[in-house]
Design an enzyme around this catalytic site. Structure first.
Site, PDB file in Angstrom:
ATOM      1  N   SER A 161      44.491  46.170 -56.529  1.00 52.76           N
ATOM      2  CA  SER A 161      45.094  45.900 -55.230  1.00 52.76           C
ATOM      3  C   SER A 161      45.539  44.441 -55.180  1.00 52.76           C
ATOM      4  O   SER A 161      46.230  43.977 -56.073  1.00 52.76           O
ATOM      5  CB  SER A 161      44.061  46.275 -54.156  1.00 52.76           C
ATOM      6  OG  SER A 161      44.529  46.058 -52.871  1.00 52.76           O
TER       7      SER A 161
ATOM      8  N   ASP B 290      50.330  56.919 -53.632  1.00 51.69           N
ATOM      9  CA  ASP B 290      49.564  55.788 -53.099  1.00 51.69           C
ATOM     10  C   ASP B 290      50.352  55.206 -51.928  1.00 51.69           C
ATOM     11  O   ASP B 290      51.453  54.684 -52.110  1.00 51.69           O
ATOM     12  CB  ASP B 290      49.363  54.741 -54.209  1.00 51.69           C
ATOM     13  CG  ASP B 290      48.591  53.511 -53.728  1.00 51.69           C
ATOM     14  OD1 ASP B 290      48.318  53.407 -52.517  1.00 51.69           O
ATOM     15  OD2 ASP B 290      48.267  52.663 -54.583  1.00 51.69           O
TER      16      ASP B 290
ATOM     17  N   HIS C 163      44.679  54.736 -53.041  1.00 49.89           N
ATOM     18  CA  HIS C 163      44.877  53.370 -53.510  1.00 49.89           C
ATOM     19  C   HIS C 163      43.753  52.937 -54.452  1.00 49.89           C
ATOM     20  O   HIS C 163      43.801  51.862 -55.010  1.00 49.89           O
ATOM     21  CB  HIS C 163      44.941  52.449 -52.276  1.00 49.89           C
ATOM     22  CG  HIS C 163      45.382  51.065 -52.591  1.00 49.89           C
ATOM     23  ND1 HIS C 163      46.531  50.784 -53.301  1.00 49.89           N
ATOM     24  CD2 HIS C 163      44.825  49.867 -52.301  1.00 49.89           C
ATOM     25  CE1 HIS C 163      46.657  49.468 -53.414  1.00 49.89           C
ATOM     26  NE2 HIS C 163      45.638  48.899 -52.832  1.00 49.89           N
TER      27      HIS C 163
END
Lengths: 266, 409
Positions: free
Chosen positions: A95, A217, A245
């Protein structure tokens, strides 16, 4: 406080293997890696840590000024590498930490052997022809969602949560603690994460890089993963048949497999 | 079935009618429950949804089941929160409760809800379905937003008060100390509270020729009332110092002003040390007048320290005729003097113990040779060490004559 205490550094796995440094993303802490750590630990010396302000890091080391840009976090990653004398590091960033990894690797490329960018996005907000997937208003809406959910965050409970994560009798109160952050810190981190634009940093990457994305995602859509792949010269792209995610949770075997193939392959 | 309050059976009547009252249809219980129900596959796809939730969303079952996922029902910001917090937590814990999010209805409106979810697993422990209960939180959210607004407002107000206190404080203290030829000077102000203007004050200023005036003191009370008195004291002392070369005379003048200004209303007084200093050979001579203030510490070049008691000096402003005591001190090269307020010497060091003037004297002895800045640094370290024990403001003013080795400043 030393780096181990400040970042709650945990070192595990095969001492003889290459160093794999796992950097967690926005929202939670190093616990998010726990389903893939066993597989990685067989081959590699796995180093885990919490970003300052998350998990069991030293919250007193946090300042809005330092952590209002991803550079502050990249500094921390390099700091950990220096203090623990980690060399030829495989840096895995999930991320927002994918961009933190890019910044760290661009500053000291000789320190890193490889980069793994897990569900990366260099820019979450749409800009001209670039589709990040979100607008400024969406980010403001996220800040509201954060605010609403931290009403239950109690300053009184915080020390208990920080100090006793291993005491099961506090279980009920400790629920959700992996993703619990002081609201003031969470707000700054959310802004830093979702309003940073690191597109220009991708072309400067010289370390061999693997981009791992999920088939579906909502945070980092496939065209964004493709963009990262296109911008980082010589990078590889793996698209996991996974949703969400956090593939290290929803598809741990596939995620670990992709990392192992890249680290040990070639 | 429908029934008004009047139709409800009394306590003793439940019996034969009970089966009829109980809801016999599980389907109806599910579909028309007073909350929303939702079952999703681990990837978020909705496979079952109840009528209550469809009604809130304004959507048809066919358009939702198998076609939409839970995050699709949320606002975009809520979706990010779902992906970064909700889903990972649910995967790690198997359950999650009380998450506040907003549904987006078919008509585009926002519908605040609280979500609680549990994961059901198959025989091998693999997650099979996620059951989610959705509570209507419109009223609650409105109330919470009020609370948040009130908190933000309170925080803004607090910032404003602190800024005001800081600004006001700055007008009561010299922004920088002037350079005094042949001396080293240093000062420090330690506020006990960010919200209130303190009642301590000091100043240092040129008088005629090579003579300088200085004072340090403490007003009774704190906050805006103390600030009014501090302001009056500062300008009165500076005014009186210009025409009265006698330090005791300057304090008598201040006494008259304070006594008259606050007589009968709200008595205001202060403790203060006022002095003048002038060069004397290779050192300096200081005349110091005291009005009920804690004794200054005189530090000699050889590291010895002593308290300069001005016993018999009375509070300034409390009595129409107050008595002040004067002493003369010569500072040789390498000597220093420290004036301070009782925030320091009344700091708590234990349940029943306080930091005393003697403790301070002993702490500072051994600084050889003492310099004004060195003394202030030493006391500063002391204040940090006392931490929360320092309950009152503390003002410090130090003057020193450079030692022969270091030459004249």
């Amino acid at each position: 406080m030393d780096v181990v205490g400040r970042y709650n550094v945990v070192v595990t796995g095969n001492e003889a293997g290459p160093v794999v440094l796992l950097a967690h993303g926005f929202g939670c802490d190093q616990n998010l890696w726990r389903l893939i750590v066993p597989q990685l630990a067989e081959r590699y010396r796995v180093v885990l840590f919490d970003h300052v302000g998350s998990g069991r890091s030293d919250v007193s080391a946090w300042s809005a000024e330092r952590y209002s840009s991803l550079d502050g976090y990249a500094d921390d990653v390099l700091n950990i590498c220096r203090e623990l004398d980690l060399r030829d590091v495989v840096l895995v960033g999930h991320s927002v930490s994918a961009m933190i990894a890019v910044l760290a690797a661009n500053r000291e490329p000789e320190r890193f052997a490889k980069l793994v960018l897990l569900t990366p996005s260099p820019c979450y907000v749409d800009d001209g022809d670039y589709r990040g997937g979100f607008s400024r208003e969406d980010v403001d809406e996220l800040l509201t969602a954060l605010e609403s959910n931290y009403l239950g965050w109690s300053a009184v409970m915080a020390p208990v949560i920080m100090d006793n994560p291993d005491r099961p009798e506090l279980g009920a109160e400790l629920t959700n603690s992996f993703c619990r952050t002081d609201p003031a810190i969470a707000r700054v981190l959310a802004r830093t994460t979702f309003l940073s634009d690191n597109r220009a940093d991708l072309a400067k990457v010289t370390v061999p890089t693997l981009v791992v994305q999920c088939a579906r995602d909502a945070i980092a859509p496939r065209e964004v993963g493709q963009f990262v792949h296109d911008q980082v010269r010589g990078s590889e792209l793996v698209t996991l048949d996974a949703v969400g995610h956090c593939p290290q949770l929803s598809a741990p075997d596939e995620t670990a497999g992709a990392i192992v193939a890249f680290v040990s392959g070639r | 079935m429908t029934c008004g309050p009047g139709d409800l059976p009394g306590r003793g009547e439940i019996g034969a009618d009970l089966p009829e009252l109980l809801e016999d249809s599980v389907e109806d219980l599910y579909d028309n429950a007073p909350c929303g129900y939702l079952s999703t596959l681990p990837d978020g796809t909705i496979v079952k949804i109840n009528a209550t939730l469809l009604r809130w969303l304004g959507r048809e079952r066919d358009a939702v089941v198998g076609r939409m996922s839970l995050p699709d029902l949320l606002t975009v910001g809520g979706r990010i929160y779902y992906e970064t917090h909700f889903a990972p937590l649910l995967q790690m814990q198997g359950e999650l409760g009380g998450v506040a999010l907003e549904l987006k209805t078919a008509g585009g409106a926002r519908w605040p809800v609280l979500l609680t979810a549990t994961v059901t697993s198959d025989a091998e422990g693999r997650p099979r379905l996620v059951r989610t209960v959705v509570f209507d939180a419109r009223d609650r959210r409105a109330y919470e937003e009020e609370l948040l607004r009130a908190r933000d407002e309170a925080e803004r107000e607090r910032d404003r008060v602190q800024r005001l206190a800081r600004t006001l404080q700055q007008t009561l203290l010299p922004p920088v100390l002037p350079d005094v030829p042949g001396m080293q000077v240093a000062a420090y102000y330690h506020p006990a509270s960010l919200d209130q203007v303190g009642g301590d004050f000091y100043d240092l200023f040129p008088l005629t020729g090579d003579t300088w005036g200085f004072f340090l003191g403490d007003v009774s009370g704190k906050g805006e009332n103390a600030a009014v008195v501090t302001s009056l004291i500062r300008y009165t002392l500076r005014g009186a110092a210009v025409y009265d070369p006698d330090p005791a005379g300057v304090l008598r003048h201040l006494n008259t002003v304070l006594y008259q200004a606050f007589e009968g209303t709200y008595p205001r007084f202060c403790t203060v040390l006022y002095g003048s200093i002038r060069p004397d050979g290779d050192g300096a001579v200081m005349t110091l007048a005291g009005g009920g203030h804690t004794p200054a510490v005189v530090l000699r070049a050889d590291g010895t320290a002593s308290l300069l008691h001005l016993r018999g000096g009375q509070l300034v402003g409390a009595l129409p005729e107050a008595r002040f005591v004067v002493a003369e001190v010569r500072l040789a090269p390498g000597d220093a003097i420290l004036l301070y307020t009782d925030g320091l010497t009344e700091a708590r060091t234990g349940v029943d113990s306080w930091y005393s003037e003697e403790d301070l004297r002993d702490e500072l002895s051994g600084l050889a040779p003492p310099t004004a800045s060195g003394v202030i640094d030493a006391v500063n370290r002391l204040l940090v060490g006392l931490g929360a024990g320092v309950e009152d403001d503390t003002a410090l003013l130090a003057l020193s004559v450079p030692s022969r080795e270091s030459g004249r400043a």
